[in-house]
Design a protein around this motif. Structure first.
Motif, PDB file in Angstrom:
ATOM      1  N   SER A 173       0.818  -1.199   0.000  1.00  0.00           N
ATOM      2  CA  SER A 173       0.000   0.000   0.000  1.00  0.00           C
ATOM      3  C   SER A 173       0.861   1.262   0.000  1.00  0.00           C
ATOM      4  CB  SER A 173      -0.934  -0.004   1.221  1.00  0.00           C
ATOM      5  OG  SER A 173      -1.745   1.140   1.232  1.00  0.00           O
ATOM      6  N   GLN A 174       1.961   1.235   0.756  1.00  0.00           N
ATOM      7  CA  GLN A 174       2.854   2.394   0.805  1.00  0.00           C
ATOM      8  C   GLN A 174       3.427   2.723  -0.565  1.00  0.00           C
ATOM      9  OE1 GLN A 174       5.885   2.554   3.798  1.00  0.00           O
ATOM     10  NE2 GLN A 174       4.602   1.660   5.375  1.00  0.00           N
ATOM     11  N   GLN A 175       3.699   1.692  -1.357  1.00  0.00           N
ATOM     12  CA  GLN A 175       4.307   1.906  -2.665  1.00  0.00           C
ATOM     13  C   GLN A 175       3.266   2.153  -3.751  1.00  0.00           C
ATOM     14  OE1 GLN A 175       6.880  -1.467  -3.396  1.00  0.00           O
ATOM     15  NE2 GLN A 175       7.628  -1.469  -1.309  1.00  0.00           N
ATOM     16  N   LEU A 176       2.143   1.434  -3.671  1.00  0.00           N
ATOM     17  CA  LEU A 176       1.155   1.482  -4.743  1.00  0.00           C
ATOM     18  C   LEU A 176       0.125   2.590  -4.575  1.00  0.00           C
ATOM     19  CD1 LEU A 176      -0.158   0.210  -7.271  1.00  0.00           C
ATOM     20  CD2 LEU A 176      -1.382  -1.340  -5.735  1.00  0.00           C
ATOM     21  N   VAL A 211      12.086 -11.015   9.923  1.00  0.00           N
ATOM     22  CA  VAL A 211      11.972 -11.674   8.620  1.00  0.00           C
ATOM     23  C   VAL A 211      10.915 -10.948   7.790  1.00  0.00           C
ATOM     24  CG1 VAL A 211      11.314 -13.799   7.424  1.00  0.00           C
ATOM     25  CG2 VAL A 211      12.701 -13.916   9.502  1.00  0.00           C
ATOM     26  N   VAL A 212      11.300 -10.524   6.591  1.00  0.00           N
ATOM     27  CA  VAL A 212      10.399  -9.778   5.704  1.00  0.00           C
ATOM     28  C   VAL A 212      10.692 -10.169   4.258  1.00  0.00           C
ATOM     29  CG1 VAL A 212      10.242  -7.773   7.242  1.00  0.00           C
ATOM     30  CG2 VAL A 212      12.003  -7.837   5.475  1.00  0.00           C
ATOM     31  N   THR A 213       9.833  -9.742   3.361  1.00  0.00           N
ATOM     32  CA  THR A 213      10.112  -9.909   1.939  1.00  0.00           C
ATOM     33  C   THR A 213      10.979  -8.737   1.469  1.00  0.00           C
ATOM     34  OG1 THR A 213       8.171  -8.663   1.237  1.00  0.00           O
ATOM     35  CG2 THR A 213       7.892 -11.041   1.582  1.00  0.00           C
ATOM     36  N   ARG A 214      11.581  -8.903   0.299  1.00  0.00           N
ATOM     37  CA  ARG A 214      12.436  -7.827  -0.210  1.00  0.00           C
ATOM     38  C   ARG A 214      11.624  -6.561  -0.486  1.00  0.00           C
ATOM     39  NH1 ARG A 214      17.448  -7.073  -2.087  1.00  0.00           N
ATOM     40  NH2 ARG A 214      18.028  -9.273  -1.939  1.00  0.00           N
ATOM     41  N   SER A 215      10.391  -6.719  -0.954  1.00  0.00           N
ATOM     42  CA  SER A 215       9.548  -5.541  -1.203  1.00  0.00           C
ATOM     43  C   SER A 215       9.263  -4.782   0.080  1.00  0.00           C
ATOM     44  CB  SER A 215       8.228  -5.963  -1.856  1.00  0.00           C
ATOM     45  OG  SER A 215       8.446  -6.492  -3.131  1.00  0.00           O
ATOM     46  N   ALA A 245      10.671  -0.727   1.777  1.00  0.00           N
ATOM     47  CA  ALA A 245       9.958   0.319   2.522  1.00  0.00           C
ATOM     48  C   ALA A 245      10.578   0.558   3.891  1.00  0.00           C
ATOM     49  CB  ALA A 245       8.492  -0.078   2.676  1.00  0.00           C
ATOM     50  N   ILE A 246      11.124  -0.504   4.506  1.00  0.00           N
ATOM     51  CA  ILE A 246      11.682  -0.391   5.863  1.00  0.00           C
ATOM     52  C   ILE A 246      13.084   0.212   5.859  1.00  0.00           C
ATOM     53  CG2 ILE A 246      12.366  -1.694   7.918  1.00  0.00           C
ATOM     54  CD1 ILE A 246      10.265  -3.788   7.108  1.00  0.00           C
ATOM     55  N   CYS A 247      13.911  -0.235   4.945  1.00  0.00           N
ATOM     56  CA  CYS A 247      15.330   0.185   4.923  1.00  0.00           C
ATOM     57  C   CYS A 247      15.497   1.462   4.104  1.00  0.00           C
ATOM     58  CB  CYS A 247      16.195  -0.932   4.348  1.00  0.00           C
ATOM     59  SG  CYS A 247      16.034  -2.515   5.167  1.00  0.00           S
TER      60      CYS A 247
END
Length: 311
Positions: A118-121, A257-261, A265-267
């Motif tokens: 949602s943050q990206q789209l 643990v997260v996905t690359r997508s 947003a986090i990094c």
């Protein structure tokens, strides 16, 4: 349908018109004669008359007046399930082939997205529509879908038009659209865990972790892989939200643990880094899913195409 069955069906339904069913379905949700009348742009006496007619036709009181409003009888509860589906399919049959014009439509789309997507789209979607579809409205919901098998139930229960979900395997049904693979890794502060592209299994197991899950079940994928190896990680908290992770993980020894997508947003503008996992873990399949009953909806087809382009 054979002629005999059709004759019997016509005879039974000839006494009940669509307006009576609309009154019943609306009253079931509003639990108030006044609110039902307002919703259908009718007078309250007209709603009361329709209810009286239904009671006589069906041989059941249907709704009992109480301090909490008009409470449905057991028969009415059972009946509403079928009536709701019937009205939905009737509406779809009439409007499924109607044209959809994004430039003039005033439609509201109910869309479910995991928050990192949602943050990206969402900004791209809204900016595009301000120019090309100014009358549209998007109701962004945070519905958690755990599996392809349960997707249809969640979509229909919450009246979701379109959902973007991450699944371990692609659904077997035709009511989905594969978008991309999303690699699974973990995020941590590079000042604590170094600048290599991966972390060791020993570090992964001994470091306290925040478990991120956008699904109804707990984050079981990693846990299952570890269990098969006779191993276990240390989880200190579970959350479906990524926004707080930026502050939680920075300047700590914690991993998540997260996905690359999600990591993208986090990094951002901080010391956090995405690391490859010391485990063989398959990628998530990111898909669009929609209500199978709305398979021919031109508006949803337009929205699917737009999201593909924006992604």
């Amino acid at each position: 349908m054979d002629e005999t069955t059709n004759t019997k069906l016509t005879s039974r339904l000839n006494k009940i018109n669509l307006n009576l069913l609309l009154v019943f379905h609306t009253l079931y949700r509003k639990r108030s004669l006044t609110l039902t009348a307002e919703s259908l742009c009718l007078s309250q006496p007209a709603v009361s008359h329709s209810l009286k007619k239904l009671r006589l036709l069906l041989g059941d009181p249907l709704f009992i007046k109480s301090v909490d409003g008009m409470q449905p009888t057991p028969f009415a509860r059972q009946m509403d399930i079928a009536v709701g589906k019937g009205l939905f399919y009737f509406d779809q049959a009439i409007h499924s082939n109607s044209e959809f014009s994004p430039t003039t439509s005033k439609r509201e789309f109910r869309v479910s997205l995991v928050d990192y997507v949602s943050q990206q789209l969402q900004p791209k979607l809204i900016q595009h529509c301000l120019t090309h579809a100014p009358g549209l409205c998007f109701n962004m919901l945070s519905t958690r879908i755990a599996s392809a098998e349960g997707a249809q139930q969640v979509l229909q229960q919450h009246d979701i038009d379109l959902a973007m979900v991450q699944l371990e395997t692609l659904p077997l049904t035709s009511h989905h659209e594969y978008l991309f693979d999303d690699e699974i890794g973990c995020v941590g502060d590079a000042t604590r865990h170094g600048h290599k592209s991966h972390i060791t299994l020993e570090t992964f197991l001994n470091t306290p972790q925040i478990a991120l899950s956008h699904r109804e079940d707990s984050p079981s994928l990693i846990n299952e892989r570890l269990k098969k190896l006779g191993l276990e990680r240390k989880i200190v908290a579970k959350t479906p939200y990524i926004n707080p992770l930026q502050e939680i993980l920075v300047s700590t020894n914690l991993l998540c643990v997260v996905t690359r997508s999600a990591a993208d947003a986090i990094c951002r503008n901080n010391a956090l880094k995405f690391y490859a996992l010391p485990l063989d873990v398959p990628t998530f399949k990111v898909c669009l899913c929609w209500d199978e009953r709305k398979d021919h909806d031109p508006g949803i087809r337009w929205l699917r195409k737009l999201i593909r382009e924006l992604i």
